[in-house]
Design an enzyme around this catalytic site. Structure first.
Site, mmCIF file in Angstrom:
data_model
loop_
_atom_site.group_PDB
_atom_site.id
_atom_site.type_symbol
_atom_site.label_atom_id
_atom_site.label_comp_id
_atom_site.label_asym_id
_atom_site.label_seq_id
_atom_site.Cartn_x
_atom_site.Cartn_y
_atom_site.Cartn_z
ATOM 1 N N HIS A 1 0.813 -1.217 0.000
ATOM 2 C CA HIS A 1 0.000 0.000 0.000
ATOM 3 C C HIS A 1 0.848 1.270 0.000
ATOM 4 O O HIS A 1 0.307 2.375 -0.133
ATOM 5 C CB HIS A 1 -0.930 0.012 1.225
ATOM 6 C CG HIS A 1 -2.237 0.693 0.963
ATOM 7 N ND1 HIS A 1 -2.388 1.715 0.043
ATOM 8 C CD2 HIS A 1 -3.472 0.511 1.502
ATOM 9 C CE1 HIS A 1 -3.643 2.128 0.030
ATOM 10 N NE2 HIS A 1 -4.325 1.416 0.903
ATOM 11 N N ARG A 2 2.161 1.140 0.116
ATOM 12 C CA ARG A 2 3.012 2.326 0.040
ATOM 13 C C ARG A 2 3.111 2.846 -1.393
ATOM 14 O O ARG A 2 3.373 4.041 -1.601
ATOM 15 C CB ARG A 2 4.417 2.001 0.570
ATOM 16 C CG ARG A 2 4.461 1.621 2.038
ATOM 17 C CD ARG A 2 5.848 1.156 2.439
ATOM 18 N NE ARG A 2 6.255 -0.044 1.702
ATOM 19 C CZ ARG A 2 7.441 -0.631 1.853
ATOM 20 N NH1 ARG A 2 8.325 -0.131 2.713
ATOM 21 N NH2 ARG A 2 7.740 -1.715 1.150
#
Length: 434
Positions: free
Chosen positions: A407-408
């Site tokens: 999710h980064r």
């Protein structure tokens, strides 16, 4: 005046970026055999595969220090190479010195570390020569020497429990009366956080054994998988699932199956075609402060093999047709089951595909491999009652895919758009044959 090295050490090589120790599978050159530069002398089991290791010098295999079936850390000497028949006796004496505690492993990073064999006294002051030479039964590892200096432990009074009586950090800590748990304390201060965290796992397992249970140590491959999975826990991930109709894909598969095309290859090709439109999904974040757009779409496919799991890579899958991909895939699987994959054939993936559909599994979540942006888990295609846009019911084959993403760098909208494109390719798969 030119001084020529008479004895050279063959070191345990680092065959992958995650390898810290190697196991000798077999010696292809026996003691007394003459070998030439470039000859394979030993087969080493790394954390991923069995690989031939070549010698960088001409000479005679004088002494095998680590026999087949035993392990040694990366950089440790595993054999001695004599320049001529007259030097074999010198090599035997050097091997005896190694086993009696002479500090020969002061410079393991280079295979040219053998030339310092004649002047070990010059290096000895670094590791307190008097006590080491006096009574140490095995050479101390660099970390053990560092701990001994910190805790003022006389290495001459320490009994090594490692390979060939090698003194390990644990031996030094035991001599200093240090309990294993305090070793976790340096974790915040040291850069390689992963190493102490991995050590915490076996410490937590120091519990009374279950009566009748058998403890089996990890193989090199299982240890590597364990380390990677623990590293994955530090990555913030999220998961998105998507249902896809597969009737047309199943029909295409029946057509191309006689030509050697597998369902795995069809799925890999479809994934590659979809990824070509969404580069961020196969990007990678390695330092936590930036991410990299990868130039190639390399699909790693999870394969279960005896004693572990490995991910052979279909490189540039978007640029090859399904027939070339199938040929390459068969070669990769054959090499994987024989544990003969080269490092670039299993560590160059930029997206991973895991398919358990052939086992009847309808859905599952996959753990994100370190250094990749996403992994797709594919379930089985099963007959399902579906309604069309006019409200009519029919039975169609449907499979569920779940994607785990970092999710980064990958956001929900990115993954949803990628899955929509992937679904369109699967539900109208004629483009896979172009």
């Amino acid at each position: 005046m030119v001084v020529r090295a008479k004895i050279r050490e063959i070191f345990m090589p680092a065959l992958s970026s995650t390898m810290t120790e190697g196991k000798i599978v077999s010696w292809t050159a026996a003691e007394g055999d003459r070998v030439n530069k470039g000859d394979a002398v030993v087969v080493v089991e790394s954390d991923k595969a069995d690989m031939d290791v070549e010698t960088f010098y001409d000479g005679i295999v004088a002494v095998v220090l680590v026999p087949a079936g035993e392990s040694a850390p990366v950089g440790a000497p595993i054999a001695l190479l004599a320049e001529s028949d007259e030097d074999v006796a010198l090599a035997l004496a050097q091997a005896q010195a190694l086993s009696s505690g002479q500090p020969q492993q002061a410079s393991p990073p280079s295979d040219a570390a053998a030339p310092p064999a004649p002047p070990p006294p010059a290096e000895a002051p670094v590791a307190a020569p008097a006590p080491v030479a006096a009574g140490t039964k095995g050479i101390a590892t660099p970390q053990a020497k560092k701990l001994a200096k910190q805790h003022r432990v006389d290495l001459a009074k320490v009994t090594g429990t490692g390979q060939f009586g090698r003194i390990t950090p644990a031996d030094v800590e035991a001599a200093a009366g240090i309990q294993p748990k305090p070793k976790v304390a340096p974790t915040p201060a040291s850069a390689p956080v992963a190493a102490p965290s991995v050590k915490a796992v076996p410490q937590a397992a120091v519990l009374p054994p279950v009566p009748g249970a058998t403890v089996v140590p990890f193989t090199a491959m299982q240890a590597a998988v364990s380390k990677n999975m623990v590293e994955s826990l530090s990555v913030p991930t999220f998961r998105v699932g998507y249902p896809i109709l597969t009737d047309k894909l199943d029909a295409l598969y029946e057509k191309v199956k006689p030509k050697g095309v597998t369902m795995t290859v069809l799925l890999a090709k479809a994934v590659a075609m979809a990824l070509a439109q969404y580069p961020v999904v196969y990007a990678s974040c390695r330092d936590g402060s930036s991410f990299t757009y990868n130039s190639s779409i390399n699909i790693a496919v999870a394969v279960a093999i005896d004693g572990g799991l490995i991910t052979p890579v279909l490189e540039q899958a978007d640029k090859l047709d399904i027939y070339l991909l199938s040929q390459k895939w068969k070669e990769l699987v054959k090499k994987a089951r024989a544990k003969q994959l080269q490092p670039n054939e299993y560590n160059s993936g930029t997206f991973t595909l895991s398919n358990l559909g052939m086992f009847g599994v309808d859905r599952f979540d996959a753990i994100l491999p370190p250094g990749q942006g996403a992994i797709m888990a594919v379930g089985a295609s099963k007959p399902t009652v579906v309604a069309d846009k006019d409200g009519f019911f029919s039975v169609k084959n449907k499979m569920l895919v779940n994607v785990t993403a970092d999710h980064r760098i990958v956001y929900g909208a990115d993954l949803a758009a990628f899955l929509q494109t992937f679904a369109k390719i699967i539900e109208d798969p004629e483009s896979l044959t172009l």
